[in-house]
Scaffold this motif. Structure first.
Motif, mmCIF file in Angstrom:
data_model
loop_
_atom_site.group_PDB
_atom_site.id
_atom_site.type_symbol
_atom_site.label_atom_id
_atom_site.label_comp_id
_atom_site.label_asym_id
_atom_site.label_seq_id
_atom_site.Cartn_x
_atom_site.Cartn_y
_atom_site.Cartn_z
ATOM 1 N N ASN A 250 0.954 9.728 4.175
ATOM 2 C CA ASN A 250 0.868 9.750 2.713
ATOM 3 C C ASN A 250 -0.167 10.752 2.225
ATOM 4 O O ASN A 250 0.061 11.467 1.240
ATOM 5 C CB ASN A 250 0.545 8.355 2.188
ATOM 6 C CG ASN A 250 1.755 7.448 2.135
ATOM 7 O OD1 ASN A 250 2.528 7.472 1.187
ATOM 8 N ND2 ASN A 250 1.943 6.658 3.178
ATOM 9 N N GLU B 20 -5.935 10.079 -6.539
ATOM 10 C CA GLU B 20 -4.872 10.460 -5.615
ATOM 11 C C GLU B 20 -5.097 9.842 -4.243
ATOM 12 O O GLU B 20 -4.173 9.276 -3.643
ATOM 13 C CB GLU B 20 -4.822 11.983 -5.493
ATOM 14 C CG GLU B 20 -3.810 12.507 -4.481
ATOM 15 C CD GLU B 20 -3.981 13.991 -4.238
ATOM 16 O OE1 GLU B 20 -4.345 14.366 -3.103
ATOM 17 O OE2 GLU B 20 -3.783 14.775 -5.182
ATOM 18 N N GLY C 108 -0.458 14.955 -0.515
ATOM 19 C CA GLY C 108 -1.273 15.162 -1.706
ATOM 20 C C GLY C 108 -1.883 16.545 -1.769
ATOM 21 O O GLY C 108 -1.259 17.541 -1.407
ATOM 22 N N GLU D 249 -2.576 7.141 -2.505
ATOM 23 C CA GLU D 249 -1.912 7.413 -1.224
ATOM 24 C C GLU D 249 -2.227 6.331 -0.194
ATOM 25 O O GLU D 249 -1.344 5.916 0.567
ATOM 26 C CB GLU D 249 -2.333 8.791 -0.727
ATOM 27 C CG GLU D 249 -1.709 9.919 -1.544
ATOM 28 C CD GLU D 249 -2.436 11.242 -1.440
ATOM 29 O OE1 GLU D 249 -1.944 12.231 -2.007
ATOM 30 O OE2 GLU D 249 -3.511 11.286 -0.795
#
Length: 277
Positions: A122, A174, A126, A178
């Motif tokens: 994940n 972020e 980003g 994630e």
């Protein structure tokens, strides 16, 4: 029962050495805790929205002893422990070439490693950073916890580009999002995104029956008038509690546009204007 996630924000605000080099545009160092505590805050918000219970292991800026942190997580019988950090090698931008994020576990086999690999996947989606992968390391937080525990390093404080991210709210959120998505995937729970704010209904103001509506009020086009004359006209409108809009046209006498005025108002204004002339 809903899973309980223990969240640890790394070091306290005054932990020696845990800070970046001086960031030129800020003129100061950034403490690691300035990122860690925001990450922990946003992660808790994300997880609670997705239905998880949470416990903060070090909720103050005080440098809580590591033993106290793991003891609290163990007593609470947390199901998973997440530890947020920012890394460093030399402590100086000029001498460090390190970059990227990593996930640190006590063993590369088992549930902690399984969760960590989901999180690394994940995080790779980003902000562009090097994925340093899964790191097996003998750390108190991952060794002494009775539940799967992962310590994340989200960047390097001695990398200028990544150090600048530490105070970036979008980056803090972020990282939290994630990791939260990874928790959801690990437990087979649907991730619940943040809902967009709904615009509140604002009723239109109700005009008093005694006051004229703006569209029914007089509009004056003035030409060849000095400032005193304009002031007199404005004072007349104020005294009558009429809306008035003054505009300037080519030289000439002031004239009225009725604009839906009722006959009484129109007559009164014209009479006053003739008296002035």
């Amino acid at each position: 029962m809903t899973k309980l996630i223990a969240i640890d924000d790394g070091h306290g605000s005054e932990t020696p050495g845990k800070r970046s080099d001086v960031i030129p545009e800020l003129g100061r160092q950034v403490k690691e805790n300035e990122f860690n505590k925001e990450f922990a805050k946003y992660l808790e918000i994300e997880l609670k929205r997705c239905g998880f219970r949470t416990i903060q292991l070090a909720p103050t800026d005080y440098d809580t002893p590591l033993r106290a942190r793991t003891d609290l997580a163990n007593r609470a019988k947390a199901d998973l422990l997440i530890n947020g950090h920012f890394n460093a090698i030399t402590g100086k931008f000029a001498t460090s070439k390190a970059e990227g994020f990593s996930a640190h576990v006590h063993s590369k086999t088992g549930q902690a490693a399984k969760f960590a690999n989901i999180a690394l996947k994940n995080l790779s989606g980003g902000t562009p950073q090097k994925n340093r992968g899964l790191v097996q390391q003998n750390l108190h937080m991952t060794r002494e916890s009775h539940m799967p525990a992962v310590l994340f390093e989200f960047g390097f404080m001695d990398n200028l580009r990544e150090a600048r991210l530490m105070l970036n709210v979008a980056f803090q959120k972020e990282c939290a999002q994630e990791v939260a998505k990874a928790v959801c995937e690990y437990y087979g729970v649907s991730y619940v995104p943040e809902s967009k704010p709904v615009a509140k209904y604002a009723p239109k103001p109700v005009h008093s029956a005694a006051a004229p509506k703006r569209e029914e009020s007089v509009q004056i086009l003035t030409g060849g008038l000095n400032a005193d004359s304009v002031k007199i006209i404005a004072e007349f409108f104020i005294a009558k509690k009429w809306w008035g809009q003054l505009q300037f046209e080519a030289p000439g006498n002031p004239r009225m546009l009725s604009g839906g005025l009722d006959p009484k108002m129109k007559t009164e204004y014209e009479a006053w204007l003739n008296e002035r002339n």
